[in-house]
Design a protein around this motif. Structure first.
Motif, PDB file in Angstrom:
ATOM      1  N   UNK A 163       4.166   5.833  -8.098  1.00 43.41           N
ATOM      2  CA  UNK A 163       3.025   5.844  -9.021  1.00 43.41           C
ATOM      3  C   UNK A 163       3.497   5.416 -10.418  1.00 43.41           C
ATOM      4  N   UNK A 164       2.574   4.842 -11.166  1.00 47.01           N
ATOM      5  CA  UNK A 164       2.875   4.447 -12.527  1.00 47.01           C
ATOM      6  C   UNK A 164       3.564   3.096 -12.605  1.00 47.01           C
ATOM      7  N   UNK A 165       3.930   2.720 -13.828  1.00 43.63           N
ATOM      8  CA  UNK A 165       4.594   1.448 -14.074  1.00 43.63           C
ATOM      9  C   UNK A 165       5.879   1.703 -14.850  1.00 43.63           C
ATOM     10  N   UNK A 166       6.872   0.883 -14.561  1.00 46.39           N
ATOM     11  CA  UNK A 166       8.160   1.023 -15.233  1.00 46.39           C
ATOM     12  C   UNK A 166       8.731  -0.375 -15.471  1.00 46.39           C
ATOM     13  N   UNK A 167       9.269  -0.593 -16.642  1.00 39.82           N
ATOM     14  CA  UNK A 167       9.887  -1.875 -16.968  1.00 39.82           C
ATOM     15  C   UNK A 167      11.390  -1.773 -16.724  1.00 39.82           C
ATOM     16  N   UNK A 168      11.923  -2.777 -16.041  1.00 38.91           N
ATOM     17  CA  UNK A 168      13.349  -2.802 -15.724  1.00 38.91           C
ATOM     18  C   UNK A 168      13.985  -4.073 -16.278  1.00 38.91           C
TER      19      UNK A 168
ATOM     20  N   UNK B 241       0.833  -1.210   0.000  1.00 40.12           N
ATOM     21  CA  UNK B 241       0.000   0.000   0.000  1.00 40.12           C
ATOM     22  C   UNK B 241       0.866   1.259   0.000  1.00 40.12           C
ATOM     23  N   UNK B 242       1.862   1.274  -0.881  1.00 40.27           N
ATOM     24  CA  UNK B 242       2.832   2.372  -0.914  1.00 40.27           C
ATOM     25  C   UNK B 242       2.161   3.685  -1.294  1.00 40.27           C
ATOM     26  N   UNK B 243       2.502   4.728  -0.550  1.00 39.07           N
ATOM     27  CA  UNK B 243       2.021   6.080  -0.831  1.00 39.07           C
ATOM     28  C   UNK B 243       3.228   6.947  -1.151  1.00 39.07           C
ATOM     29  N   UNK B 244       3.207   7.596  -2.304  1.00 38.49           N
ATOM     30  CA  UNK B 244       4.324   8.454  -2.680  1.00 38.49           C
ATOM     31  C   UNK B 244       4.448   9.621  -1.704  1.00 38.49           C
ATOM     32  N   UNK B 245       5.664   9.863  -1.188  1.00 33.84           N
ATOM     33  CA  UNK B 245       5.830  10.958  -0.234  1.00 33.84           C
ATOM     34  C   UNK B 245       5.929  12.329  -0.886  1.00 33.84           C
ATOM     35  N   UNK B 246       6.000  12.375  -2.217  1.00 30.25           N
ATOM     36  CA  UNK B 246       6.136  13.639  -2.930  1.00 30.25           C
ATOM     37  C   UNK B 246       5.401  13.510  -4.256  1.00 30.25           C
ATOM     38  N   UNK B 247       4.876  14.612  -4.760  1.00 26.18           N
ATOM     39  CA  UNK B 247       4.155  14.600  -6.033  1.00 26.18           C
ATOM     40  C   UNK B 247       5.098  15.022  -7.161  1.00 26.18           C
TER      41      UNK B 247
ATOM     42  N   UNK C  73       9.030  14.718   4.191  1.00 28.11           N
ATOM     43  CA  UNK C  73       8.336  13.421   4.085  1.00 28.11           C
ATOM     44  C   UNK C  73       9.146  12.353   3.365  1.00 28.11           C
ATOM     45  N   UNK C  74      10.009  12.741   2.403  1.00 25.24           N
ATOM     46  CA  UNK C  74      10.784  11.722   1.693  1.00 25.24           C
ATOM     47  C   UNK C  74      11.877  11.136   2.572  1.00 25.24           C
ATOM     48  N   UNK C  75      12.332  11.880   3.587  1.00 22.72           N
ATOM     49  CA  UNK C  75      13.382  11.364   4.470  1.00 22.72           C
ATOM     50  C   UNK C  75      12.914  10.100   5.184  1.00 22.72           C
ATOM     51  N   UNK C  76      11.602   9.993   5.419  1.00 20.45           N
ATOM     52  CA  UNK C  76      11.070   8.804   6.095  1.00 20.45           C
ATOM     53  C   UNK C  76      11.286   7.541   5.272  1.00 20.45           C
ATOM     54  N   UNK C  77      11.436   7.689   3.970  1.00 25.69           N
ATOM     55  CA  UNK C  77      11.625   6.535   3.100  1.00 25.69           C
ATOM     56  C   UNK C  77      13.009   5.914   3.275  1.00 25.69           C
TER      57      UNK C  77
END
Length: 373
Positions: free
Chosen positions: A137-142, A30-36, A92-96
């Motif tokens: 957010x979104x999808x990425x192929x690696x 249930x990941x929530x992005x810490x920044x937009x 908020x991103x520091x928490x990651x």
């Protein structure tokens, strides 16, 4: 926000750390992005923040460095915005970063965040450090290839890309998935839709960096002033010859500096706590007085460490942002190094010592810790 990483650390360290890449599905449930994306774009407009725009159009790679004034000229495909050390500038991103403290703090570097439109990426490349890439957010192929000597080529001097490779990992990452890549494994990722990625990178100083840093330390301390001497200069067949024992003597002079445990400890503590990117330091105005700090902690206020601030301990010595902190109150100093958020209980009886309060006030007034309710 608290992030809980679903990872068996002992198993991961034994099987994968610096050995094999791996995809950790739903590493953050249930990941929530810490920044937009808009906030990230705003950060890249600041001159203190290290950022890049990378695009691949008509077979040509282009790289531009921030700060940026506008993104209106960018199209809807084939570009990425990359911003370094976002955890220094966006709380908020520091928490990651905190779930990765299962690994030593001194090895953790910073949080790089990228926003990519469809087709956006930086091409196949190698990193010489460990990285955890978290999908937002979104999808990425690696795609990740086997660790083999790869020939680097430079379609652009800012992109140290490698030749195409055969993939041992080829997966589409979704929100909360994590891709771990050890040093030396070629990889590439490109977005399938507008996507955010969070890269937790690790420090891996080179021998060159270590020698250079130690040399700077020796010069700043004006140590190593002993000069070469040879009261029993040996005879030689030619005056142009340098004898092996003379090289040995000079090497011993140099090693004597490094082999001094006190000097080595002080140098490394200062060296490794210096950040590679600027910090968002905002010294309080007016400065706190020691009694104000005592009262605030006594009333239950919390001190929070500045994002990206490096606080490390070697033995009984604690180093903060390139400087050693002096105090006989070892448990309180240990708390500074171990805890991100501090209250009165962390400091204990040290708060009753005016000298420790003065030291704590100096750290707070330097902008390294700040009060939160």
């Amino acid at each position: 926000m608290d992030y809980h990483l679903a990872l068996n650390w002992p198993d991961f360290l034994q099987r994968y750390w610096q050995k094999r890449p791996v995809v950790i599905k739903r590493g953050f449930a249930n990941f929530i992005d810490p920044i937009s994306p808009d906030e990230l774009a705003g950060l890249a407009m600041e001159s203190e923040v290290d950022s890049r725009l990378v695009s691949h159009l008509d077979g040509k790679w282009q790289v531009s460095h921030g700060p940026f004034e506008s993104y209106d000229h960018m199209g809807e495909s084939n570009w990425s915005l990359l911003v370094q050390a976002v955890n220094h500038w966006h709380e908020p991103t520091a928490a990651l970063m905190r779930p990765f403290r299962a690994l030593p703090d001194w090895r953790v570097d910073d949080l790089m965040i990228s926003f990519s439109v469809p087709g956006g990426g930086v091409g196949p490349h190698l990193d010489q450090y460990d990285v955890f890439i978290i999908q937002g957010i979104g999808r990425r192929r690696w795609r990740v290839g086997e660790k083999t000597p790869m020939k680097q080529h430079c379609p652009h001097p800012d992109l140290l890309q490698v030749d195409p490779f055969t993939a041992i990992i080829d997966e589409e990452l979704e929100s909360g998935d994590i891709l771990y890549i050890p040093p030396g494994f070629p990889h590439e990722g490109y977005s399938l839709e507008n996507a955010m990625n969070y890269s937790v990178g690790f420090r891996a100083p080179s021998a060159r960096e270590l020698i250079s840093g130690f040399a700077d330390f020796v010069l700043s301390r004006e140590s190593g002033s002993q000069r070469y001497a040879d009261p029993d200069v040996p005879a030689r067949a030619s005056p142009a010859e340098i004898l092996p024992q003379e090289l040995d003597s000079m090497r011993e002079m140099m090693l004597a500096l490094i082999n001094d445990p006190v000097q080595l400890r002080e140098w490394f503590g200062e060296f490794i706590t210096q950040p590679r990117h600027e910090l968002d330091i905002a010294a309080p105005e007016p400065p706190y007085q020691p009694d104000e700090i005592y009262d605030a902690l006594a009333q239950g206020d919390t001190l929070t460490r500045l994002g990206g601030l490096r606080v490390l301990r070697i033995g009984e010595e604690v180093f903060v942002n390139g400087e050693k902190v002096e105090s006989p109150h070892r448990p309180a100093l240990n708390a500074l190094a171990d805890a991100i958020e501090l209250n009165a209980q962390h400091f204990g009886d040290a708060l009753d010592d005016p000298s420790f309060l003065a030291t704590l006030a100096a750290l707070i007034n330097s902008g390294y810790w700040y009060f939160t309710d």
